[in-house]
Design a protein around this motif. Structure first.
Motif, short mmCIF file in Angstrom:
data_model
loop_
_atom_site.label_atom_id
_atom_site.label_comp_id
_atom_site.label_asym_id
_atom_site.label_seq_id
_atom_site.Cartn_x
_atom_site.Cartn_y
_atom_site.Cartn_z
N GLU A 204 76.13 5.55 -20.14
CA GLU A 204 75.38 5.52 -18.89
C GLU A 204 75.74 4.27 -18.11
OE1 GLU A 204 70.88 4.89 -18.36
OE2 GLU A 204 71.10 7.09 -18.45
N GLN A 205 75.91 4.42 -16.80
CA GLN A 205 76.29 3.29 -15.95
C GLN A 205 75.34 3.18 -14.77
OE1 GLN A 205 80.42 4.82 -15.52
NE2 GLN A 205 81.10 2.85 -16.31
N LYS A 206 75.13 1.95 -14.30
CA LYS A 206 74.22 1.69 -13.20
C LYS A 206 74.99 1.41 -11.91
CE LYS A 206 70.76 -0.37 -16.28
NZ LYS A 206 69.94 -1.57 -16.58
N ILE A 207 74.46 1.98 -10.83
CA ILE A 207 75.08 1.79 -9.51
C ILE A 207 74.23 0.82 -8.70
CG2 ILE A 207 76.00 2.97 -7.48
CD1 ILE A 207 75.87 5.57 -8.99
N ALA A 208 74.88 -0.10 -8.01
CA ALA A 208 74.17 -1.08 -7.18
C ALA A 208 73.45 -0.37 -6.03
CB ALA A 208 75.15 -2.11 -6.64
N PRO A 209 72.21 -0.75 -5.73
CA PRO A 209 71.47 -0.10 -4.63
C PRO A 209 72.19 -0.17 -3.30
CG PRO A 209 70.00 -1.46 -5.97
CD PRO A 209 71.40 -1.75 -6.44
N TYR A 210 72.91 -1.28 -3.06
CA TYR A 210 73.63 -1.42 -1.79
C TYR A 210 74.65 -0.30 -1.61
CZ TYR A 210 76.93 -3.27 1.65
OH TYR A 210 77.76 -3.41 2.72
N VAL A 211 75.37 0.03 -2.67
CA VAL A 211 76.39 1.08 -2.60
C VAL A 211 75.74 2.43 -2.28
CG1 VAL A 211 78.17 2.31 -3.89
CG2 VAL A 211 77.89 -0.16 -4.18
N HIS A 275 80.93 -8.33 8.28
CA HIS A 275 80.37 -9.49 8.98
C HIS A 275 78.86 -9.63 8.78
CE1 HIS A 275 80.23 -12.69 11.93
NE2 HIS A 275 79.29 -12.04 12.60
N THR A 276 78.08 -8.74 9.38
CA THR A 276 76.63 -8.96 9.40
C THR A 276 76.01 -8.86 8.01
OG1 THR A 276 76.20 -6.62 9.87
CG2 THR A 276 76.49 -8.11 11.75
N HIS A 277 76.51 -7.97 7.14
CA HIS A 277 75.96 -7.80 5.79
C HIS A 277 77.04 -7.98 4.73
CE1 HIS A 277 72.83 -6.03 8.26
NE2 HIS A 277 72.02 -6.00 7.21
N SER A 278 77.95 -8.88 5.00
CA SER A 278 79.04 -9.09 4.06
C SER A 278 78.57 -9.70 2.74
CB SER A 278 80.10 -10.01 4.69
OG SER A 278 79.54 -11.26 5.05
N SER A 279 77.46 -10.46 2.76
CA SER A 279 76.98 -11.08 1.53
C SER A 279 76.56 -10.05 0.49
CB SER A 279 75.81 -12.02 1.84
OG SER A 279 74.75 -11.31 2.47
#
Length: 490
Positions: A204-211, A275-279
């Motif tokens: 089982e693998q977890k996906i980042a919420p951002y993705v 740019h705006t959400h690159s972090s």
């Protein structure tokens, strides 16, 4: 892969057996610290990583990056042969297909068109891999975010070349099918294969919420914008006050205007991500790097000059093989009774982004599921928001009637596929069963496309039906005229 501070950076093979219980190796950094969780403060890139450890990690990566102007043929060939993964290196076995396909085009295209098609079809795989590897080596000189975006864009180059050749050859139906086929291949085939491979290696693998959040939103918007002209045509096509020619002109106008909007949306997507959400995107890349470390990070790399040289060779080979492949498609469709929809929806997309597909599979196997999903969904978004409107606008500039009037079956299937993939990722976890389900959906679409009848093959039957209808209409008209004369006489 061991856990905690005693992690061994030389261990590069993932587990090949399932273990009971949950795995949380994704929070281990290559420097021995833990990767920051949501809401926790960080020191440097990782929460408890020391400066010395981080510097040592960066220095080990930098050791493999040579002088940008170095050009050493032997080292260049050796590094290219090893590639970035075993899957990619295996494609070098197919390199002899490149000269074989070129030679057969000039010697046997009249006698053996099928062999010319097959050899150039196979040659597209190592050619695209050379292009992807060369451009991928350039990203080591770029920030992580720009490097990852460049890697995704490289896959679109092959797709753009094939679609432009098809466009100039006026194979509009194949172009449309190839565009949607590329989305289906990324959404269903490669995502399903990544879920399956990752589930076998890591359970089982977890996906980042951002993705999940960003990709799902962009996918829905791009799908609606792509298939809306098709649904618009189906709406006005059956109106009695609109003939077929007028409906086609209307949908062509809608497609061109919509393409401008799709292209603008892609620019906004890039600006948001870079740019705006690159972090947020940067944290996803760092997390993926913290999960798996080894020869892919610390290996020897090409110089900038060598990378440009390899990329140029790959681009030239891709262009020649794509041209020879596309020119044989009409003959294969007509003589070998291959469905035109199957050719564009299934066969052509399979070799457009082979190297990118192999990269995603390798990342899923190495527990870098965030990068694997980003490759799959990012490529789909790029096809919908960049490649598709670009092809329509190029056709507009060349005065070609290239529109977004897809078949209703594939247009609705794309919407359903995006909804299914989004629902599967909603819980933030992937496993092998979800991969099997996605592959099954792709199998259903492939079977339907294979059995789709070509319009040219139905032309005779259509002419017969039209002739019969015309005869019935003439007979009815003659009968009405005869009755009118009879009543007038009486």
């Amino acid at each position: 892969m061991s856990k905690g501070r005693g992690i061994n950076v030389d261990v590069t093979e993932p587990e090949k057996v399932w273990r009971p219980g949950s795995r949380d190796d994704g929070d281990v950094s290559p420097t021995g610290g833990e990767f920051p969780r949501d809401g926790e403060e960080t020191v440097g890139f990782w929460r408890v990583a020391t400066k010395t450890a981080d510097d040592n990690h960066a220095e080990r990566i930098a050791e493999g990056i040579p002088n940008p102007f170095r050009f050493h043929p032997i080292k260049m060939l050796t590094i290219t042969a090893k590639s970035t993964s075993r899957l990619s290196s295996y494609t070098h076995i197919l390199l002899p297909a490149i000269p074989a396909g070129i030679v057969m085009w000039y010697t046997s295209r009249d006698k053996s068109p099928m062999l010319v098609f097959i050899f150039n079809f196979i040659a597209m795989i190592p050619s695209g891999n050379l292009l992807a590897f060369g451009s991928g080596e350039l990203q080591h000189r770029l920030p992580k975010i720009w490097g990852a975006s460049l890697e995704i864009f490289t896959g679109a180059i092959v797709e753009i070349i094939i679609c432009l050749i098809l466009l100039v050859d006026k194979q509009f139906d194949v172009v449309r099918a190839a565009l949607l086929g590329s989305m289906f291949a990324n959404l269903l085939l490669i995502s399903g294969a990544c879920f399956l491979a990752g589930g076998i290696a890591w359970k089982e693998q977890k996906i980042a919420p951002y993705v999940i959040e960003v990709s799902s939103a962009a996918l829905l918007v791009s799908a609606v914008g792509t298939v809306a002209p098709s649904l618009f045509f189906q709406t006005i096509h059956y109106r009695k006050d609109v003939n077929e020619h007028r409906a086609e002109m209307r949908v062509l106008r809608v497609s061109r205007v919509v393409s401008i909007g799709l292209f603008f949306s892609y620019l906004c997507f890039l600006f948001f991500q870079l740019h705006t959400h690159s972090s947020s995107f940067h944290r996803v890349l760092e997390r993926a790097e913290s999960v798996y470390i080894g020869r892919k990070q610390y290996r020897k790399k090409l110089s900038v000059l060598e990378a440009i040289f390899i990329s140029t060779i790959g681009l030239v080979c891709v262009s020649f093989c794509a041209y020879f492949l596309v020119r044989e498609i009409p003959g294969i469709v007509e003589e070998k009774e291959v469905s035109e929809l199957f050719m564009g929806l299934i066969l052509v997309p399979l070799i457009e982004k082979t190297s990118e597909h192999l990269t995603a599979l390798n990342q899923a196997w190495d527990n870098q599921i965030d990068l694997a999903i980003y490759h799959c969904l990012g490529s789909t978004i790029q096809t919908a928001l960049l490649v598709t409107p670009l092809i329509v606008m190029v056709g507009w500039a060349m005065n070609l009637d290239m529109d977004l009037n897809f078949q209703l079956f594939v247009a609705l299937s794309l919407l359903f596929a995006i909804l299914v993939v989004g629902n599967f990722m909603r819980d933030g976890k992937t496993h092998w069963l979800k991969g099997i389900f996605l592959l099954m959906i792709y199998y259903v679409l492939a079977v339907a496309a294979f059995n789709d009848p070509n319009e040219k093959k139905e032309a005779w039957g259509k002419s017969v039906r039209e002739g019969v209808e015309a005869a019935h209409a003439a007979h009815a008209s003659a009968a009405n005229e005869e009755r009118r004369r009879l009543f007038k006489f009486l």
